[in-house]
Design a protein around this motif. Structure first.
Motif, PDB file in Angstrom:
ATOM      1  N   PRO A   1       0.809  -1.327  -0.157  1.00 11.28           N
ATOM      2  CA  PRO A   1       0.069  -0.166   0.102  1.00 11.28           C
ATOM      3  C   PRO A   1       0.751   1.366  -0.057  1.00 11.28           C
ATOM      4  O   PRO A   1       1.853   1.225   0.783  1.00 11.28           O
ATOM      5  CB  PRO A   1      -0.727  -0.148   1.425  1.00 11.28           C
ATOM      6  N   VAL A   2       0.312   2.304  -0.637  1.00 12.21           N
ATOM      7  CA  VAL A   2       1.088   3.498  -0.529  1.00 12.21           C
ATOM      8  C   VAL A   2       1.354   4.094   0.642  1.00 12.21           C
ATOM      9  O   VAL A   2       2.192   5.204   0.727  1.00 12.21           O
ATOM     10  CB  VAL A   2       0.511   4.495  -1.892  1.00 12.21           C
ATOM     11  N   THR A   3       0.637   3.767   1.555  1.00  9.54           N
ATOM     12  CA  THR A   3       0.848   4.311   2.929  1.00  9.54           C
ATOM     13  C   THR A   3       1.993   3.652   3.736  1.00  9.54           C
ATOM     14  O   THR A   3       2.359   4.252   4.780  1.00  9.54           O
ATOM     15  CB  THR A   3      -0.547   3.875   3.717  1.00  9.54           C
ATOM     16  N   ASP A   4       2.639   2.774   3.173  1.00  4.92           N
ATOM     17  CA  ASP A   4       3.813   1.920   3.814  1.00  4.92           C
ATOM     18  C   ASP A   4       4.759   2.958   3.871  1.00  4.92           C
ATOM     19  O   ASP A   4       5.158   3.610   2.697  1.00  4.92           O
ATOM     20  CB  ASP A   4       4.046   0.761   2.863  1.00  4.92           C
TER      21      ASP A   4
ATOM     22  N   PRO B   1      -6.039  10.995  -0.899  1.00  9.54           N
ATOM     23  CA  PRO B   1      -6.964  10.095  -0.935  1.00  9.54           C
ATOM     24  C   PRO B   1      -8.212  10.398  -1.543  1.00  9.54           C
ATOM     25  O   PRO B   1      -9.025  11.565  -1.331  1.00  9.54           O
ATOM     26  CB  PRO B   1      -7.159   9.861   0.495  1.00  9.54           C
TER      27      PRO B   1
ATOM     28  N   GLY C   1      -5.354   1.391  -3.042  1.00 13.32           N
ATOM     29  CA  GLY C   1      -4.334   1.760  -2.365  1.00 13.32           C
ATOM     30  C   GLY C   1      -2.869   1.482  -2.834  1.00 13.32           C
ATOM     31  O   GLY C   1      -1.743   1.845  -1.919  1.00 13.32           O
TER      32      GLY C   1
ATOM     33  N   VAL D   1      -5.148   8.894  -5.035  1.00 13.19           N
ATOM     34  CA  VAL D   1      -4.898   7.486  -4.610  1.00 13.19           C
ATOM     35  C   VAL D   1      -5.804   6.588  -5.205  1.00 13.19           C
ATOM     36  O   VAL D   1      -7.170   6.747  -4.850  1.00 13.19           O
ATOM     37  CB  VAL D   1      -4.603   7.548  -3.045  1.00 13.19           C
TER      38      VAL D   1
ATOM     39  N   ALA E   1      -0.357   5.741  -6.584  1.00 15.22           N
ATOM     40  CA  ALA E   1      -0.586   7.198  -6.205  1.00 15.22           C
ATOM     41  C   ALA E   1      -0.131   8.101  -7.197  1.00 15.22           C
ATOM     42  O   ALA E   1       0.812   7.919  -7.943  1.00 15.22           O
ATOM     43  CB  ALA E   1       0.298   7.334  -4.642  1.00 15.22           C
TER      44      ALA E   1
ATOM     45  N   GLN F   1       6.353   5.671   0.927  1.00 16.47           N
ATOM     46  CA  GLN F   1       5.938   7.121   1.190  1.00 16.47           C
ATOM     47  C   GLN F   1       7.486   7.849   1.172  1.00 16.47           C
ATOM     48  O   GLN F   1       7.565   9.022   0.871  1.00 16.47           O
ATOM     49  CB  GLN F   1       5.485   7.426   2.739  1.00 16.47           C
TER      50      GLN F   1
END
Length: 724
Positions: A104-107, A135, A143, A139, A146, A111
């Motif tokens: 996930p791009v939140t990793d 988001p 997920g 995004v 991005a 990031q």
């Protein structure tokens, strides 16, 4: 059957020779004499011109622009300017950085890459606001993808240069399950120009050995074969420097240089062939000095070259009617190259011929010294056409009409992303955006609307067929009164259905609303081209006819010469439809059919083909008129023209076909289209129109071809090609 007897002195269409015409050189002859007797001055002037302008030539690659494919005055161009001025550069020329990851791009690891990408684009002075992934907007729903938006702070041409500089550092961030690709219109044009420029350079390198062999065979001597290269080098050096200087006044497309190189080489060969062969004929078998031979060459071949060059220039000038910077600068670039090559042919070449004299035949091949520059083979071909005009003429006409028939179903559109190589940054990013956000996401529409009408506009967009998603309206931060609405269509940007969606939006939105975006800019340009093509074609034909009328002094032969050019052009586009629209031979040529021909082909290629075709027409008909003026014998006019200009046309066409067809093996699709369309047009025009159909028409129309009404003779300037 047409009579071949000579008309009496008082017959219609005949003008008596001016007193003292024999031995009195005309304006072109006097120019030739001056160049021949002031050779050092001519050489010095050209050295200065090439040195001064050539000093700017090395900057041509960096100075010329990569964008300009737009319809000036359109809604889409207005939206792009509004977005750049009031929305942080979130325009169609903005650069999108697509980050796709297995995680996930939140990793944190992803990031970190996103942060590095933001830092790279933020460090470029041509980038305005940098918007991190949002988001629900940039995004993806899953997920894993991005988009970082790098707003456009500079004009579209500078943003293409920014893409040139940024796409590789961004791609270098890829690794360990993360891929980073820049995409968007600016990156697309960057990749497009790079791929096409590389292909054109590769094709030009491949064409040189073939060109040199044909030149040696055509000129018959190594020394003479080098003259077209002299003209081309002088013309190219001067025109390249001129293009760089021109960029200080207006952006010039990088394609202008590519087309200028092709035309400079093609016309340099044509003009040098015609002049050198005439010079040889003037020298051989006559007690003439070298200067007298130059004068005769200029009064005959030089005059034809000047008229041919004028025809090329007026044909290309019609493209200026298309209000698109790319088209205007490409046409202007070619015209500059033609003007310099023409000037070199009419000044530098006579000086070189005078200096060379008999040495022009140094290292000559056996057939180089045929007297009177007359080809026995083409004379025999002319005699054959004279004996059986209907059979040969009908055969050529049937072939041309059969090849032209598919033009009726020809479709055009702006090129899709598929014209780029599979590993191009713009295409990889485009594909990633489609996979993550839907097929229409790369072609997101931008709706600029007065803020008071924003709610109504958003509601209209949401209920418009063909729209998948409408993002919340965004008011301009500078309180300019504009609001921007992003609408994602359901269709791929290259799908024809998008045009209907845009039309529906523009019809239904509140007054003052403007619809734009990269995909819409293409649609607006295509609409402009479709609208302007008939006008450009009509003006090209009218100007071509007018110049032929002035040159030949005969309305019928001028009309026949102009109309004949349409046959080879139509046949070339018919072949293009079969290949590029229907896909026949796609596997052999190594491309995937888009289902249409690129949108600029009809207007731009027509002007180029017509210019080349009229080049041959002037050579053939000027030679025919020269014989007719001297003998008043229509058979001598037709057969003599074939004998004296047929070899020139054949050799020049062989060089052009060899050059153009090398583009058919280039990687990207647009150079293939250009090479096939132009190559087929030149091949058909030389083989079937100029060397079969037009001579047959001269045979069938007889003296009527050269008749001029008395009222028209009083209006037209007295242009003659005979040199007594």
């Amino acid at each position: 059957m047409t009579s071949v007897s000579s008309p009496e002195a008082g017959s219609p269409g005949r003008r008596p020779h001016a007193p003292g015409a024999a031995g009195s050189p005309g304006p072109f002859g006097r120019l030739g004499i001056w160049s021949a007797t002031h050779a050092r001055t001519v050489f010095l002037l050209w050295v200065v011109v090439v040195a001064v302008l050539g000093a700017f030539a090395p900057k041509v690659e960096s100075a010329l622009s990569g964008a300009g494919w737009q319809a000036n005055g359109s809604q889409s161009v207005a939206v792009r300017q509004i977005a750049q001025d009031h929305f942080g550069g979130n325009a169609s020329s903005a650069i999108q950085v697509v980050v796709h990851a297995d995680k996930p791009v939140t990793d944190p690891s992803v990031q970190k890459v996103i942060g590095q990408a933001e830092s790279i684009v933020r460090g470029d002075s041509r980038v305005a606001a940098v918007v991190p992934p949002q988001p629900g907007a940039t995004v993806s729903p899953d997920g894993h993808t991005a988009i970082v938006l790098a707003g456009a702070k500079a004009d579209p041409n500078e943003m293409v240069r920014a893409a040139d500089d940024l796409k590789e550092p961004l791609a270098a961030l890829s690794g360990q399950g993360v891929t980073v690709n820049a995409t968007g219109a600016s990156v697309l044009w960057s990749d497009f120009n790079t791929a096409n420029h590389s292909a054109m350079i590769h094709s030009e390198i491949l064409s040189w050995p073939v060109t040199l062999v044909i030149l040696v065979l055509a000129f018959g001597s190594l020394v003479a074969a080098g003259l077209p290269l002299l003209l081309t080098m002088a013309g190219l050096g001067a025109s390249a420097g001129s293009l760089v200087l021109l960029t200080h006044l207006t952006p010039v497309s990088i394609w202008a240089m590519n087309f200028a190189m092709m035309f400079a080489l093609a016309l340099g060969i044509d003009y040098a062939l015609f002049m050198v062969m005439r010079f040889r004929g003037a020298r051989m078998g006559r007690a003439r000095t070298t200067v007298q031979a130059v004068a005769e060459t200029m009064d005959t071949a030089g005059k034809a070259v000047a008229l041919s060059g004028a025809t090329v220039l007026v044909s290309l000038s019609a493209v200026m009617l298309v209000p698109s910077p790319a088209f205007r600068s490409m046409a202007g670039g070619i015209m500059l190259a033609v003007a310099f090559v023409l000037a070199a042919t009419l000044t530098l070449l006579p000086a070189v011929l005078a200096k060379l004299g008999h040495r022009i035949d140094a290292a000559a091949l056996p057939w180089a010294k045929v007297g009177e520059h007359r080809s026995p083979r083409f004379a025999a071909w002319g005699e054959r056409l004279w004996r059986r005009p209907v059979a040969y003429g009908a055969g050529a006409l049937v072939v041309l009409l059969a090849l032209a028939a598919p033009v009726i179903g020809l479709r055009t559109a702006m090129p899709s992303i598929n014209v780029l190589p599979g590993d191009a940054s713009a295409r990889a990013g485009y594909t990633a955006v489609q996979n993550a956000f839907g097929p229409g996401a790369p072609g997101t529409l931008q709706i600029a609307v007065p803020s008071v009408s924003a709610p109504q506009a958003a509601q209209t967009a949401q209920h418009t067929p063909g729209i998948a998603t409408v993002l919340p309206p965004q008011a301009a931060a500078d309180h300019s009164g504009w609001t921007m609405i992003q609408a994602v269509p359901t269709a791929d940007p290259s799908d024809p259905v998008l045009s209907q969606t845009v039309h529906t939006l523009r019809t239904g939105l509140p007054h003052g609303s403007l619809v734009g975006g990269a995909a819409v800019e293409n649609l607006d340009l295509q609409h402009l081209l479709t609208q302007k093509t008939p006008l450009v074609i009509g003006i090209v034909l009218a100007l071509g006819f007018l110049l032929l009328l002035i040159a030949l002094q005969a309305p019928l032969v001028a009309a026949l010469g102009t109309a004949a050019s349409l046959l080879s052009t139509g046949a070339a586009f018919g072949v293009a439809r079969l290949l590029f629209q229907d896909g026949h031979g796609a596997g052999l040529l190594g491309f995937t059919s888009q289902g249409f021909l690129d949108g600029w082909a009809p207007v731009f290629f027509f002007a180029m083909i017509f210019a080349i075709a009229m080049d041959y027409t002037v050579f053939l008909l000027a030679s025919a008129k020269e014989h007719y003026e001297r003998t008043r014998d229509v058979k001598d006019a037709m057969v003599g023209a074939m004998a004296h200009s047929g070899r020139v046309i054949f050799a020049a066409a062989a060089v052009m076909v060899a050059v153009f067809f090398t583009f058919a093996i280039s990687g990207p699709l647009p150079p293939k289209e250009m090479g096939i369309v132009l190559g087929v047009a030149v091949l058909l025009d030389a083989a079937l129109v100029r060397l079969v159909l037009l001579p047959v028409l001269l045979r069938l129309t007889g003296h009527a071809a050269w008749w001029t009404p008395s009222w028209l003779r009083r209006i037209l300037p007295d242009v003659r090609f005979a040199h007594d």
